[in-house]
Scaffold this motif. Sequence first.
Motif, PDB file in Angstrom:
ATOM      1  N   GLU A   1       0.830  -1.189   0.000  1.00  0.00           N
ATOM      2  CA  GLU A   1       0.000   0.000   0.000  1.00  0.00           C
ATOM      3  C   GLU A   1       0.874   1.252   0.000  1.00  0.00           C
ATOM      4  OE1 GLU A   1      -2.667  -0.003   3.272  1.00  0.00           O
ATOM      5  OE2 GLU A   1      -4.017  -1.497   2.401  1.00  0.00           O
ATOM      6  N   LEU A   2       0.516   2.194  -0.845  1.00  0.00           N
ATOM      7  CA  LEU A   2       1.212   3.470  -0.869  1.00  0.00           C
ATOM      8  C   LEU A   2       0.701   4.345   0.272  1.00  0.00           C
ATOM      9  CD1 LEU A   2       1.043   4.006  -4.706  1.00  0.00           C
ATOM     10  CD2 LEU A   2       3.130   3.590  -3.383  1.00  0.00           C
ATOM     11  N   PRO A   3       1.561   5.182   0.842  1.00  0.00           N
ATOM     12  CA  PRO A   3       1.131   6.001   1.981  1.00  0.00           C
ATOM     13  C   PRO A   3       0.102   7.048   1.580  1.00  0.00           C
ATOM     14  CG  PRO A   3       3.333   6.610   1.276  1.00  0.00           C
ATOM     15  CD  PRO A   3       2.983   5.363   0.529  1.00  0.00           C
ATOM     16  N   VAL A   4      -0.691   7.451   2.558  1.00  0.00           N
ATOM     17  CA  VAL A   4      -1.635   8.547   2.363  1.00  0.00           C
ATOM     18  C   VAL A   4      -0.880   9.786   1.901  1.00  0.00           C
ATOM     19  CG1 VAL A   4      -3.167  10.135   3.589  1.00  0.00           C
ATOM     20  CG2 VAL A   4      -3.291   7.679   4.055  1.00  0.00           C
ATOM     21  N   GLY A   5      -1.453  10.506   0.953  1.00  0.00           N
ATOM     22  CA  GLY A   5      -0.792  11.712   0.477  1.00  0.00           C
ATOM     23  C   GLY A   5      -1.207  12.067  -0.931  1.00  0.00           C
ATOM     24  N   THR A   6      -0.549  13.068  -1.471  1.00  0.00           N
ATOM     25  CA  THR A   6      -0.840  13.570  -2.813  1.00  0.00           C
ATOM     26  C   THR A   6       0.127  12.980  -3.826  1.00  0.00           C
ATOM     27  OG1 THR A   6      -1.607  15.645  -1.823  1.00  0.00           O
ATOM     28  CG2 THR A   6      -1.195  15.648  -4.182  1.00  0.00           C
ATOM     29  N   TYR A   7      -0.409  12.550  -4.954  1.00  0.00           N
ATOM     30  CA  TYR A   7       0.367  12.002  -6.064  1.00  0.00           C
ATOM     31  C   TYR A   7      -0.013  12.780  -7.328  1.00  0.00           C
ATOM     32  CZ  TYR A   7       1.310   8.188  -2.827  1.00  0.00           C
ATOM     33  OH  TYR A   7       1.720   7.456  -1.737  1.00  0.00           O
ATOM     34  N   TYR A   8       0.754  12.615  -8.383  1.00  0.00           N
ATOM     35  CA  TYR A   8       0.350  13.266  -9.619  1.00  0.00           C
ATOM     36  C   TYR A   8       0.415  12.265 -10.767  1.00  0.00           C
ATOM     37  CZ  TYR A   8       5.264  14.102 -11.052  1.00  0.00           C
ATOM     38  OH  TYR A   8       6.584  13.974 -11.421  1.00  0.00           O
ATOM     39  N   TYR A   9      -0.421  12.532 -11.747  1.00  0.00           N
ATOM     40  CA  TYR A   9      -0.567  11.611 -12.869  1.00  0.00           C
ATOM     41  C   TYR A   9      -0.273  12.324 -14.178  1.00  0.00           C
ATOM     42  CZ  TYR A   9      -5.097  13.953 -13.234  1.00  0.00           C
ATOM     43  OH  TYR A   9      -6.077  14.904 -13.335  1.00  0.00           O
ATOM     44  N   VAL A  10       0.150  11.533 -15.152  1.00  0.00           N
ATOM     45  CA  VAL A  10       0.325  12.010 -16.525  1.00  0.00           C
ATOM     46  C   VAL A  10      -0.471  11.068 -17.424  1.00  0.00           C
ATOM     47  CG1 VAL A  10       1.941  12.430 -18.408  1.00  0.00           C
ATOM     48  CG2 VAL A  10       2.616  12.951 -16.050  1.00  0.00           C
ATOM     49  N   LEU A  11      -1.376  11.631 -18.191  1.00  0.00           N
ATOM     50  CA  LEU A  11      -2.222  10.852 -19.095  1.00  0.00           C
ATOM     51  C   LEU A  11      -1.848  11.189 -20.534  1.00  0.00           C
ATOM     52  CD1 LEU A  11      -4.633   8.915 -19.522  1.00  0.00           C
ATOM     53  CD2 LEU A  11      -6.100  10.955 -19.532  1.00  0.00           C
ATOM     54  N   LYS A  12      -1.405  10.169 -21.268  1.00  0.00           N
ATOM     55  CA  LYS A  12      -1.051  10.342 -22.672  1.00  0.00           C
ATOM     56  C   LYS A  12      -2.163   9.757 -23.530  1.00  0.00           C
ATOM     57  CE  LYS A  12       3.933  10.113 -21.816  1.00  0.00           C
ATOM     58  NZ  LYS A  12       5.205   9.450 -22.152  1.00  0.00           N
ATOM     59  N   ILE A  13      -2.674  10.551 -24.451  1.00  0.00           N
ATOM     60  CA  ILE A  13      -3.722  10.122 -25.371  1.00  0.00           C
ATOM     61  C   ILE A  13      -3.227  10.357 -26.788  1.00  0.00           C
ATOM     62  CG2 ILE A  13      -6.085  10.526 -26.160  1.00  0.00           C
ATOM     63  CD1 ILE A  13      -6.783  11.432 -23.347  1.00  0.00           C
ATOM     64  N   ASP A  14      -3.282   9.319 -27.613  1.00  0.00           N
ATOM     65  CA  ASP A  14      -2.799   9.451 -28.988  1.00  0.00           C
ATOM     66  C   ASP A  14      -3.465  10.626 -29.684  1.00  0.00           C
ATOM     67  OD1 ASP A  14      -1.192   7.296 -28.669  1.00  0.00           O
ATOM     68  OD2 ASP A  14      -2.262   5.952 -30.036  1.00  0.00           O
ATOM     69  N   GLY A  15      -2.633  11.458 -30.311  1.00  0.00           N
ATOM     70  CA  GLY A  15      -3.141  12.581 -31.072  1.00  0.00           C
ATOM     71  C   GLY A  15      -3.452  13.814 -30.257  1.00  0.00           C
ATOM     72  N   GLN A  16      -3.214  13.757 -28.933  1.00  0.00           N
ATOM     73  CA  GLN A  16      -3.493  14.909 -28.078  1.00  0.00           C
ATOM     74  C   GLN A  16      -2.285  15.238 -27.225  1.00  0.00           C
ATOM     75  OE1 GLN A  16      -7.131  14.992 -25.880  1.00  0.00           O
ATOM     76  NE2 GLN A  16      -8.301  13.886 -27.441  1.00  0.00           N
ATOM     77  N   LYS A  17      -2.281  16.445 -26.691  1.00  0.00           N
ATOM     78  CA  LYS A  17      -1.214  16.855 -25.798  1.00  0.00           C
ATOM     79  C   LYS A  17      -1.333  16.119 -24.471  1.00  0.00           C
ATOM     80  CE  LYS A  17       1.008  21.028 -23.986  1.00  0.00           C
ATOM     81  NZ  LYS A  17       0.978  22.511 -23.971  1.00  0.00           N
ATOM     82  N   ASP A  18      -0.190  15.729 -23.900  1.00  0.00           N
ATOM     83  CA  ASP A  18      -0.203  15.068 -22.597  1.00  0.00           C
ATOM     84  C   ASP A  18      -0.930  15.934 -21.575  1.00  0.00           C
ATOM     85  OD1 ASP A  18       1.313  13.176 -23.837  1.00  0.00           O
ATOM     86  OD2 ASP A  18       3.159  13.578 -22.714  1.00  0.00           O
ATOM     87  N   ARG A  19      -1.670  15.273 -20.688  1.00  0.00           N
ATOM     88  CA  ARG A  19      -2.406  15.976 -19.653  1.00  0.00           C
ATOM     89  C   ARG A  19      -1.946  15.467 -18.290  1.00  0.00           C
ATOM     90  NH1 ARG A  19      -8.522  16.147 -22.223  1.00  0.00           N
ATOM     91  NH2 ARG A  19      -7.869  16.363 -24.384  1.00  0.00           N
ATOM     92  N   ALA A  20      -2.058  16.316 -17.281  1.00  0.00           N
ATOM     93  CA  ALA A  20      -1.536  15.962 -15.972  1.00  0.00           C
ATOM     94  C   ALA A  20      -2.358  16.619 -14.879  1.00  0.00           C
ATOM     95  CB  ALA A  20      -0.070  16.376 -15.841  1.00  0.00           C
ATOM     96  N   GLY A  21      -2.213  16.118 -13.669  1.00  0.00           N
ATOM     97  CA  GLY A  21      -2.933  16.683 -12.537  1.00  0.00           C
ATOM     98  C   GLY A  21      -2.616  15.912 -11.270  1.00  0.00           C
TER      99      GLY A  21
END
Length: 381
Positions: A355-375
């Motif tokens: 299990e990962l500890p409680v806290g804030t993480y960030y994600y990167v979402l790659k979609i073909d044909g679109q700019k990478d998105r993150a949050g």
Amino acid sequence: MLSQIVVGQQAFRNIGNIQIHDNGEIGFHTDLINDGTFDQNLGFAGFYSPDDRLTISGDNRPVFYNMEIDVFDDLYLEVATGVQNFQEFTNGRVQTPRNRGDITTSLDYLNDAPYNGENDNRFVDGYASLTGDLDFTFPVGDDFRLRPMRVTDGASVNTSRGAYFFEDPNFPNFFPERFDTTNLASNVLAVSIFEYWDLDGDTQTQVTLTWDDNSNIPTLVDDLENLRVVGWNEITQEWESLGNSVFSGDVSNGEITSESFIPDNYTVLTFGTSELLLDGDLQVFTAVSPNGDGNNDFFRIQGLANFPNNELSIFNRWGVLVYQRERYHEAQDDNGSDAFIGISEGRTTIAEGEELPVGTYYYVLKIDGQKDRAGYLYINR
């Protein structure tokens, strides 16, 4: 004049009343202990050590007219130290206490005293203060990173004090409270988990914050128009937007200036955003609470089935990959059985299956044909 050199302690100790006169010069190659009066100085004082650290301590604040710092292993302040006319960073940092109970032990720039020579190896690692009428940029940083913060003219008539912290505001090391980046006012949609500043002062000002590659601004915005200075309101226990009056640079390096506010109304400051990166047909549910109650048990991105050629990567605050999956919508469609549920995936990540500890993480979402998105997403158990 009464002074004493304590040879056995390799320190210069003042127990009386001494003064550096106009055109006078003194070089300290040992620690300074000021238990007397040493604040009516003119001339020049330098602190020098080619291979060690030096310390300024004692019962009373020394105040120098011109001051040079050339100390290989840093100059440590155990008592506040002032400079009235000019200060030069030649080598090493100035270390001051970061604990909130001791923030008055700072490097004090009096009468709008300027400085020169600051860089990523030469700055105030801790608190600096200013008393004056002009615009001022605090030469503050953390670790080996200069991260200056600027206030406008008139902000320091009654003294302003500031420091920079390269750490997650959710888990501060030097404050008695945490600054929960999920507690957001209606005008804020996300807050940085990488760094923050403390600015104290009772006079209205604008503040300018700076960023670099390690600030990870792309996890907040891809358009700097949507970036905001945000502040933690201790009364409401929320992050509030302090505006974006002007900005310059790009997502790798730049600066942003807030609207006017009173610093003492906010405990700490950092970057935030007023617009989510994921929009249109995508809705991100950023809370993950994998406790089996059926609510937010996995990381859900609604509408992702419309973009099947995608790849989701999730990182902890240090940038370590903890989860990665192609065609993430399929993991969600299968009732979340292979979705991200706060468990480390292993492989090239950390602690496989744990299990990962409680806290804030960030994600990167790659979609073909679109700019990478993150949050951001937040794990709570």
